[in-house]
Enzyme design. Structure first.
Site, PDB file in Angstrom:
ATOM      1  N   HIS A 144     -78.017  -1.911 -35.905  1.00  0.00           N
ATOM      2  CA  HIS A 144     -76.915  -1.045 -35.458  1.00  0.00           C
ATOM      3  C   HIS A 144     -76.935   0.305 -36.179  1.00  0.00           C
ATOM      4  O   HIS A 144     -77.303   0.396 -37.339  1.00  0.00           O
ATOM      5  CB  HIS A 144     -75.575  -1.731 -35.709  1.00  0.00           C
ATOM      6  CG  HIS A 144     -75.407  -3.000 -34.933  1.00  0.00           C
ATOM      7  ND1 HIS A 144     -74.901  -3.029 -33.660  1.00  0.00           N
ATOM      8  CD2 HIS A 144     -75.698  -4.287 -35.256  1.00  0.00           C
ATOM      9  CE1 HIS A 144     -74.876  -4.276 -33.223  1.00  0.00           C
ATOM     10  NE2 HIS A 144     -75.359  -5.062 -34.170  1.00  0.00           N
ATOM     11  N   ASP A 195     -70.990   2.033 -30.012  1.00  0.00           N
ATOM     12  CA  ASP A 195     -71.073   0.853 -30.900  1.00  0.00           C
ATOM     13  C   ASP A 195     -70.528   1.134 -32.308  1.00  0.00           C
ATOM     14  O   ASP A 195     -71.056   1.962 -33.033  1.00  0.00           O
ATOM     15  CB  ASP A 195     -72.571   0.484 -30.963  1.00  0.00           C
ATOM     16  CG  ASP A 195     -72.898  -0.632 -31.941  1.00  0.00           C
ATOM     17  OD1 ASP A 195     -71.981  -1.333 -32.383  1.00  0.00           O
ATOM     18  OD2 ASP A 195     -74.103  -0.798 -32.229  1.00  0.00           O
TER      19      ASP A 195
END
Lengths: 554, 554
Positions: A367, A194
């Protein structure tokens, strides 16, 4: 020899070079496994478009190879396009409990029955076609997020999904360090990781930080407290509710998606809310202000959401009162900054005190930041690295990060949607390209709004429209009725009567000119009208409305 | 007694509750002095609008009272609407040398001659009507920015303009601490101060910091360096050019506004550039890459700007080459975030290395942060405080800051555009309201695009258009030609022939129905067509195009 020829391919169909509509196909021989199938929201120039989904032509063309879809978590950008895909091919879907519940709600809304949903949990190992798939718990801004390890005869692929590393998660479930380390120790061929927060140095703070901030805010609040957040962030919602309960507040939930998700999460046990703590929004007025917590949609300033409506005094049941404390527990998604700022301004005008992005700890990201991304790479120790989930610059920066950690540049692939990445145990190559891109969804139409329609919408939006209608005699070519001029979105008609009269006169001149020259070809007549009017109007207004001449014949 | 009745009024006409179109009227008896007259850029929903200017009806209604306009500096949001105002009333304008030169260029572009421009410099004191006006040097992201002190018989008003406090400014001209302190010592009635950065704690870094960052970037750059910045930030441009010269690079300037402003600034001596350092963009290829600096427009990702065109390989003379270093020395203005991100992505794809907002020191703000704002208040020690230049939440936060410094809450006015703030030496009151708001400029039209036009543009943009034309017999009411259906921006016509045929059939049914019932009233016929078609199309597509029935009679 045949053994070394074996290869596994990755075909990203969304989420590379962009934020959103994540979709990755993994192919081994005649078997395809899909990871996620998400949507994204339209760019500003995609006028009138509701949502955007990946162009999955490649999947349809190879439908007999598709063994299933893994839904790594329940966010829109990972499951939002699944209803469309499942309408086209009813393949099995594997995902966590909350993920599938959220998906099921979507399927129901779109009237899709008979989907084959298979519930999995962390550390489950499944055989899907020739793939052995392991599910691994990671932290993220929604419960039940899982990375996957896909064991193939060529090697193991790890797809990290969206993740962060939370040492003090709200539900106590820490990131599964052991599993990633174990995979790394045994050997991983490819890591897909990611890239969303690759530009942030350091570590992303724990979700618990928000709880501490909320506690401070609630402690000081004299009146009602209103908190807006993403409905799917159930850990956040749990913290908001727990803080409300701690300070003896009744909880009202407003906004359709907040109600839906909270109900699903309560039913499944992801949210712990005493039944008597909830009150109907209509009942809020009967409690003392310091005993009220309102949990609302609208953290993105969406025009129809609960908070936005309250801010502009347009909500059916609730309004902002002086002394209210409003917490916007989310960051504006890129593109929503101005909407959020407008809502905040209106809240201040109504006399509320507003805590938003400017205040630290009112929101944390879901994140991983740079140090966590490094940790992921060093746990998994992949031979090849493919950064995913990010705009192009983020993929590049993630690639550089991997290079700094010692992965050779030739083993790192900054790829584009639609490219085919082939891996043998020794080598990775970009070998070609499949159809990929964006399908625009407008109402019931999927893909029927294309460049021509958007170009027309843009011209109409920027300059407006002028319709010229005239009825001509079939025999003589003489004008039988009209010309009439109708305009929309061009000028305010009442104040521009003179201009439109002059325009009509221009049309008459063109028609006379054509009649004199015995020009009866409609295309020529229409072309002349368009040309003359366009020049005339541009000279007078510096605007170029769309001009539509319509000729009828009797 | 009469003495104590004397009052001076402030009437903000723009810049309060918003960022942009700053304009403030100061009124004493029958005399009005205007400070700034700027523009702003349209909101997303103002489709097709080019710029937005303040509604200065109040000024026109009192034109005989207007003694002049002070232009505090040359940014668009302070002088951009002046050409429009001066077209309506040719009043004297007072401003610095660069400010007036930039204004003059605008006036020339719009064909306005005979403006009465009066050049002033810091510490000048002018008598304008009954006002004694002192100009005071402040730091900002454009040279020649001046605050003003307006001495009136009622008391002294200080308008801080946009400002920051730079202890090491590029041109050596430090903020005029003495002047503000002296005014404070003598007594100031009202301070109006810049709220843009009130949400930032601490101090705004010196412009010189950017020079140090640029030096680092240039030192490491192996290929060409391309820097995008605001053309009007001449100190920034000077630092970029100086760094280029230090590293032996020839300088090419691309982009119309960059060329214009650099030429003006060089002529006036605000920029020091050796003539032989400049090269034509077309000549860049003839120099070694490490000897080239390109100074470009496009720091906001504007689609037609030099950098954006280069990024998408659409520039007439220059293209991005692998190994180029690109510096975007500016922050995205709210609303431009996605455009800038797109440009950065394209630059990376072309193989450039890009330094942008994520890197510290590549840009510093031109506006004062909290500690500087406190310093301004404590230097000037005003009796009354009016925060200006900011969205509503910023004005509120600036008001709170002033309160923390000991200004009584009842002496602080968070005002709105159009309100009249009256001050006597003892008391401030909001006494009423004048016409104010936004005038939308679209092409040559000022104010002719209003709510109706915008509403139509919005519907056309979101849903497109369907035109139904039919010619009826005047005598019988029978259909003589048509119905024809034309659509734009609704569906892709080639793929929707069936849908449009069915729609035509629906129209025929309506017309037959009307004929049978002898309904000849056009409004009723059109209304029925609209109703039936709208329902039909929504059912089929979930879209609601604008439906325009046109009836002709022969």
């Amino acid at each position: 020899m045949a053994e070394t020829e074996e290869k596994v391919s990755l075909i990203p169909l969304g989420g590379l070079g962009e934020i959103g509509k994540n979709m990755m196909a993994v192919k081994y021989q005649n078997n395809i496994l899909i990871i996620d199938c998400g949507l994204t929201f339209p760019e500003e120039e995609m006028l009138g478009v509701d949502i955007v989904i990946p162009d999955y032509t490649y999947v349809l063309e190879n439908r007999q190879m598709v063994r299933g879809v893994i839904a790594t978590h329940g966010h829109e950008d990972h499951i939002g396009a699944l209803p469309y895909l499942l309408k086209d091919i009813n393949v099995p879907v594997y995902g966590g409990r909350l993920t599938l519940a959220l998906l099921q709600a979507k399927l129901k809304e779109q009237g899709i029955n008979g989907a084959k949903l298979h519930q999995v949990k962390p550390r489950d190992v499944l055989k899907i076609g020739p793939f052995r798939v392991e599910f691994i718990h990671v932290n993220h801004s929604i419960a039940d997020t899982m990375a996957v390890a896909i064991h193939t005869p060529v090697g193991t692929l790890v797809h990290a999904s969206d993740f962060k590393i939370d040492h003090t998660p709200v539900d106590g479930e820490v990131f599964d360090f052991y599993k990633f380390a174990q995979l790394g120790e045994k050997g991983v061929l490819v890591l897909m990781s990611d890239s969303t927060n690759v530009e942030r140095p350091g570590y992303t703070p724990s979700e618990r930080v928000v709880g501490e901030t909320l506690d401070k805010v609630f402690r000081q609040a004299k009146g009602r407290v209103i908190v807006a957040s993403f409905a799917t962030n159930v850990h956040r919602i749990q913290q908001i509710i727990a803080t409300g309960l701690k300070y003896n507040r009744k909880i009202a939930i407003v906004g359709r998606s907040m109600l839906n998700v909270v109900n699903i999460a309560m039913e499944l046990g992801y949210l712990d809310v005493p039944k008597d703590a909830l009150v109907e929004p209509g009942m809020v007025a009967s409690f003392p202000k310091e005993r009220v917590l309102i949990l609302a949609t609208g953290s993105q300033g969406e025009p129809m959401s609960a908070l936005t409506r309250m801010a502009r005094s347009d909500h059916r049941q609730l309004e902002i009162q002086p002394g209210d404390t409003v917490v916007i527990s989310a960051l504006p998604i890129p593109g929503n900054e101005k909407l959020v700022a407008k809502t905040i301004d209106q809240l201040f005008k109504q006399g509320a005190d507003v805590y938003h992005e400017a205040m630290e700890g009112v929101h944390v990201s879901g994140h991983a930041s740079q140090e966590e991304l490094k940790l992921m790479i060093n746990l998994v120790k992949p031979k090849f690295f493919v950064p995913i989930h990010g705009e192009y610059r983020m993929l590049i920066k993630h690639a550089r990060l991997a290079e700094e950690l010692g992965i050779p540049a030739e083993n790192i692939f900054v790829a584009e949607n639609g490219q085919i990445l082939e891996f043998t145990p020794e080598k990775g190559t970009i070998t070609g390209r499949v159809t990929s891109g964006a399908l625009l969804v407008d109402g019931l139409g999927v893909g029927d709004v294309g460049n021509i329609v958007l170009r027309d919408r843009k011209q109409l939006a920027q300059e407006g429209l002028l319709i010229v209608v005239v009825t001509l005699s079939k025999e003589t070519g003489n004008i039988m009725a009209g010309p009439d001029i109708i305009s929309r979105g061009f000028v305010y008609v009442r104040e521009s009567e003179e201009l439109l009269e002059e325009a009509k006169e221009k049309v008459n001149q063109v028609l006379d000119w054509c009649l004199e020259r015995k020009i009866t070809d409609w295309a020529t007549i229409k072309g002349s009208i368009r040309e003359v009017l366009s020049k005339f109007l541009y000279g007078k207004t510096r605007r170029r409305p769309m001009i539509l001449p319509v000729i009828m014949e009797v």
